[in-house]
Design a protein around this motif. Structure first.
Motif, PDB file in Angstrom:
ATOM      1  N   ASP A   1      33.392  -2.394   8.544  1.00  0.00           N
ATOM      2  CA  ASP A   1      32.359  -1.457   9.013  1.00  0.00           C
ATOM      3  C   ASP A   1      31.053  -1.624   8.269  1.00  0.00           C
ATOM      4  N   LYS A   2      29.978  -1.719   9.053  1.00  0.00           N
ATOM      5  CA  LYS A   2      28.649  -1.926   8.469  1.00  0.00           C
ATOM      6  C   LYS A   2      28.286  -0.843   7.445  1.00  0.00           C
ATOM      7  N   LYS A   3      28.699   0.419   7.750  1.00  0.00           N
ATOM      8  CA  LYS A   3      28.288   1.489   6.826  1.00  0.00           C
ATOM      9  C   LYS A   3      28.903   1.278   5.431  1.00  0.00           C
TER      10      LYS A   3
ATOM     11  N   ALA B   1      18.062  -8.865  -1.637  1.00  0.00           N
ATOM     12  CA  ALA B   1      17.788  -9.733  -0.487  1.00  0.00           C
ATOM     13  C   ALA B   1      18.272  -9.072   0.795  1.00  0.00           C
ATOM     14  N   THR B   2      17.354  -8.450   1.500  1.00  0.00           N
ATOM     15  CA  THR B   2      17.693  -7.749   2.734  1.00  0.00           C
ATOM     16  C   THR B   2      16.414  -7.461   3.514  1.00  0.00           C
ATOM     17  N   HIS B   3      16.589  -7.219   4.844  1.00  0.00           N
ATOM     18  CA  HIS B   3      15.456  -6.755   5.658  1.00  0.00           C
ATOM     19  C   HIS B   3      15.656  -5.293   6.025  1.00  0.00           C
TER      20      HIS B   3
ATOM     21  N   ALA C   1      23.542 -14.568  15.226  1.00  0.00           N
ATOM     22  CA  ALA C   1      24.688 -13.652  15.175  1.00  0.00           C
ATOM     23  C   ALA C   1      24.305 -12.319  14.539  1.00  0.00           C
ATOM     24  N   GLU C   2      23.405 -12.365  13.525  1.00  0.00           N
ATOM     25  CA  GLU C   2      23.004 -11.123  12.863  1.00  0.00           C
ATOM     26  C   GLU C   2      22.253 -10.215  13.817  1.00  0.00           C
ATOM     27  N   ARG C   3      21.533 -10.844  14.716  1.00  0.00           N
ATOM     28  CA  ARG C   3      20.687 -10.033  15.598  1.00  0.00           C
ATOM     29  C   ARG C   3      20.640 -10.707  16.959  1.00  0.00           C
TER      30      ARG C   3
HETATM   31  P1  FAD Z   1      21.079  -5.907   8.493  1.00  0.00           P
HETATM   32  O1  FAD Z   1      21.658  -4.528   8.456  1.00  0.00           O
HETATM   33  O2  FAD Z   1      21.866  -6.991   9.133  1.00  0.00           O
HETATM   34  O3  FAD Z   1      19.653  -5.872   9.143  1.00  0.00           O
HETATM   35  C1  FAD Z   1      18.672  -4.899   8.814  1.00  0.00           C
HETATM   36  C2  FAD Z   1      17.474  -5.109   9.728  1.00  0.00           C
HETATM   37  O4  FAD Z   1      16.888  -6.372   9.411  1.00  0.00           O
HETATM   38  C3  FAD Z   1      17.836  -5.236  11.213  1.00  0.00           C
HETATM   39  O5  FAD Z   1      17.856  -4.017  11.861  1.00  0.00           O
HETATM   40  C4  FAD Z   1      16.734  -6.135  11.722  1.00  0.00           C
HETATM   41  O6  FAD Z   1      15.578  -5.365  11.963  1.00  0.00           O
HETATM   42  C5  FAD Z   1      16.469  -7.045  10.565  1.00  0.00           C
HETATM   43  N1  FAD Z   1      17.228  -8.327  10.678  1.00  0.00           N
HETATM   44  C6  FAD Z   1      18.362  -8.664  10.049  1.00  0.00           C
HETATM   45  N2  FAD Z   1      18.754  -9.912  10.368  1.00  0.00           N
HETATM   46  C7  FAD Z   1      17.835 -10.363  11.238  1.00  0.00           C
HETATM   47  C8  FAD Z   1      17.672 -11.577  11.942  1.00  0.00           C
HETATM   48  N3  FAD Z   1      18.537 -12.598  11.817  1.00  0.00           N
HETATM   49  N4  FAD Z   1      16.605 -11.685  12.779  1.00  0.00           N
HETATM   50  C9  FAD Z   1      15.705 -10.680  12.914  1.00  0.00           C
HETATM   51  N5  FAD Z   1      15.810  -9.511  12.257  1.00  0.00           N
HETATM   52  C10 FAD Z   1      16.851  -9.347  11.444  1.00  0.00           C
HETATM   53  N6  FAD Z   1      24.289 -14.488   3.137  1.00  0.00           N
HETATM   54  C11 FAD Z   1      25.335 -15.096   2.545  1.00  0.00           C
HETATM   55  O7  FAD Z   1      26.476 -14.901   2.962  1.00  0.00           O
HETATM   56  N7  FAD Z   1      25.130 -15.933   1.473  1.00  0.00           N
HETATM   57  C12 FAD Z   1      23.895 -16.151   0.944  1.00  0.00           C
HETATM   58  O8  FAD Z   1      23.767 -16.904  -0.029  1.00  0.00           O
HETATM   59  C13 FAD Z   1      22.777 -15.521   1.550  1.00  0.00           C
HETATM   60  N8  FAD Z   1      21.513 -15.684   1.085  1.00  0.00           N
HETATM   61  C14 FAD Z   1      20.492 -14.939   1.621  1.00  0.00           C
HETATM   62  C15 FAD Z   1      19.210 -15.005   1.064  1.00  0.00           C
HETATM   63  C16 FAD Z   1      18.209 -14.157   1.487  1.00  0.00           C
HETATM   64  C17 FAD Z   1      16.865 -14.215   0.856  1.00  0.00           C
HETATM   65  C18 FAD Z   1      18.479 -13.209   2.537  1.00  0.00           C
HETATM   66  C19 FAD Z   1      17.429 -12.237   2.993  1.00  0.00           C
HETATM   67  C20 FAD Z   1      19.708 -13.183   3.131  1.00  0.00           C
HETATM   68  C21 FAD Z   1      20.721 -14.041   2.699  1.00  0.00           C
HETATM   69  N9  FAD Z   1      21.983 -14.013   3.285  1.00  0.00           N
HETATM   70  C22 FAD Z   1      23.027 -14.670   2.679  1.00  0.00           C
HETATM   71  C23 FAD Z   1      22.184 -13.335   4.595  1.00  0.00           C
HETATM   72  C24 FAD Z   1      22.684 -11.907   4.439  1.00  0.00           C
HETATM   73  O9  FAD Z   1      24.013 -11.928   3.994  1.00  0.00           O
HETATM   74  C25 FAD Z   1      22.587 -11.150   5.770  1.00  0.00           C
HETATM   75  O10 FAD Z   1      23.389 -11.772   6.725  1.00  0.00           O
HETATM   76  C26 FAD Z   1      21.177 -11.028   6.325  1.00  0.00           C
HETATM   77  O11 FAD Z   1      20.262 -10.796   5.300  1.00  0.00           O
HETATM   78  C27 FAD Z   1      21.044  -9.884   7.348  1.00  0.00           C
HETATM   79  O12 FAD Z   1      21.340  -8.677   6.742  1.00  0.00           O
HETATM   80  P2  FAD Z   1      20.268  -7.581   6.268  1.00  0.00           P
HETATM   81  O13 FAD Z   1      20.511  -7.359   4.812  1.00  0.00           O
HETATM   82  O14 FAD Z   1      18.901  -7.985   6.591  1.00  0.00           O
HETATM   83  O15 FAD Z   1      20.739  -6.262   6.968  1.00  0.00           O
END
Ligand code: FAD
Length: 306
Positions: free
Chosen positions: A199-201, A224-226, A290-292
């Motif tokens: 679950d995402k939460k 590291a997140t958006h 896949a993420e979005r």
């Molecule tokens: P989410 O809850 O998925 O997204 C939050 C919001 O961000 C969404 O509502 C959307 O608006 C925006 N968003 C998220 N993804 C996207 C997308 N693809 N396109 C457009 N908008 C989007 N994962 C690993 O497993 N190993 C790693 O080493 C790794 N390194 C990373 C390094 C960096 C700098 C970042 C930012 C991510 C990395 N990731 C890595 C990927 C991470 O695990 C997530 O899959 C990814 O960051 C999406 O999750 P989120 O934290 O943004 O949150």
């Protein structure tokens, strides 16, 4: 993990889909997430990012190599990228994936490759971060990180921890003891519920706990997140606990949430853009779709504009 995400990650390994998208995908949409296929194109993009106040981590695309020759070529490319960073005066460090450096061939061979890369990071006074891949590789990745850390310390090598894994709190506790520099992410791979929160939460809650744990331990933390909610929570947390801005940075992916990246720079935060480049962009691109799933619409629209 959502049903759509599972379907996209499964389809992304289908040989027909792979061939088709690899042939046309860069033209249709992967360019949004990839800085360039060559180093020259990438340097131009990094300079543009630096000029906007964003710092960078460069990632040569590629993973899961099956020959030593491929792994050695990727090692050399990582070493060369440190030279380019120095020569072009870029504000960038480097990220690597261990399966691109032979982890699936032989762990000690992979450690040898990483030894050469961290030696170059140290020589150029720079830093290499080891990305985290899927769960069967976590133990070996941490073992290699620990060995490198012994040799060069936290200034030159860092690791990634994924909040979707149940084990991560314990890993962060151990890594915190030696003050390791960690990037915290949610996790991008298809994982079974035996090892990762479905679950995402729960993934989001665990993320905050890991950031809190690592920052409170006085360790450098890359958030590291958006995710707006997590970013806002982090801003409040560091303010409430007097955590200096020199102890953390935000990180986002190239081509995603660009206005948020710039907004944070304007507010005085350090923001690093994970900037992939190279020809082997397909698996990375599939994870971003896949993420979005809305990103797939963006790719389709580019197709119909042709
Ligand atoms: P989410 O809850 O998925 O997204 C939050 C919001 O961000 C969404 O509502 C959307 O608006 C925006 N968003 C998220 N993804 C996207 C997308 N693809 N396109 C457009 N908008 C989007 N994962 C690993 O497993 N190993 C790693 O080493 C790794 N390194 C990373 C390094 C960096 C700098 C970042 C930012 C991510 C990395 N990731 C890595 C990927 C991470 O695990 C997530 O899959 C990814 O960051 C999406 O999750 P989120 O934290 O943004 O949150």
């Amino acid at each position: 993990m959502s049903f759509t995400r599972k379907v996209i990650l499964t389809l992304s390994t289908n040989p027909f889909v792979t061939r088709f998208v690899s042939k046309y995908g860069m033209k249709w949409g992967a360019a949004r997430f990839v800085a360039g296929e060559t180093m020259d194109e990438t340097v131009t993009k990094v300079k543009e990012l630096n000029a906007k106040g964003l710092v960078v981590t460069l990632d040569l695309l590629g993973e899961s190599v099956t020959t030593r020759k491929e792994a050695e070529a990727a090692t050399q490319a990582a070493i060369d990228s440190f030279e380019v960073i120095r020569k072009e005066n870029l504000d960038s460090n480097v990220s690597v994936k261990l399966t691109q450096l032979g982890l699936d061939i032989d762990e000690s061979f992979c450690l040898d490759q990483m030894d050469r890369i961290v030696a170059k990071a140290r020589e150029t006074d720079n830093f290499v971060r080891i990305d985290m891949e899927d769960s069967p590789r976590v133990d070996a990745t941490i073992r290699i990180f620990d060995a490198l850390f012994e040799r060069v310390g936290k200034q030159h090598v860092g690791l990634v921890i994924q909040s979707y894994l149940y084990r991560s709190q314990e890993d962060v506790r151990k890594l915190g003891k030696k003050k390791a520099n960690l990037r915290i992410v949610k996790g991008a791979y298809k994982e079974p519920k035996e090892v990762a929160y479905p679950d995402k939460k729960d993934v989001d809650r665990a993320y905050l706990e890991l950031v809190e744990q690592h920052l409170k331990n006085g360790c450098y933390t890359a958030v590291a997140t958006h995710d707006d909610a997590i970013i806002n929570w982090t801003k409040q947390f560091v303010a409430d606990h007097d955590i200096p801005r020199s102890q953390f940075e935000f990180q986002m992916l190239y081509g995603i949430a660009e206005s948020l990246q710039l907004q944070l720079v304007r507010e005085g935060y350090k923001v690093r853009v994970y900037t992939p480049y190279g020809k082997d962009w397909y698996p990375y691109f599939s994870r971003r779709i896949a993420e979005r799933p809305a990103n797939a619409l963006f790719v389709l629209k580019s197709f119909f504009r042709k």
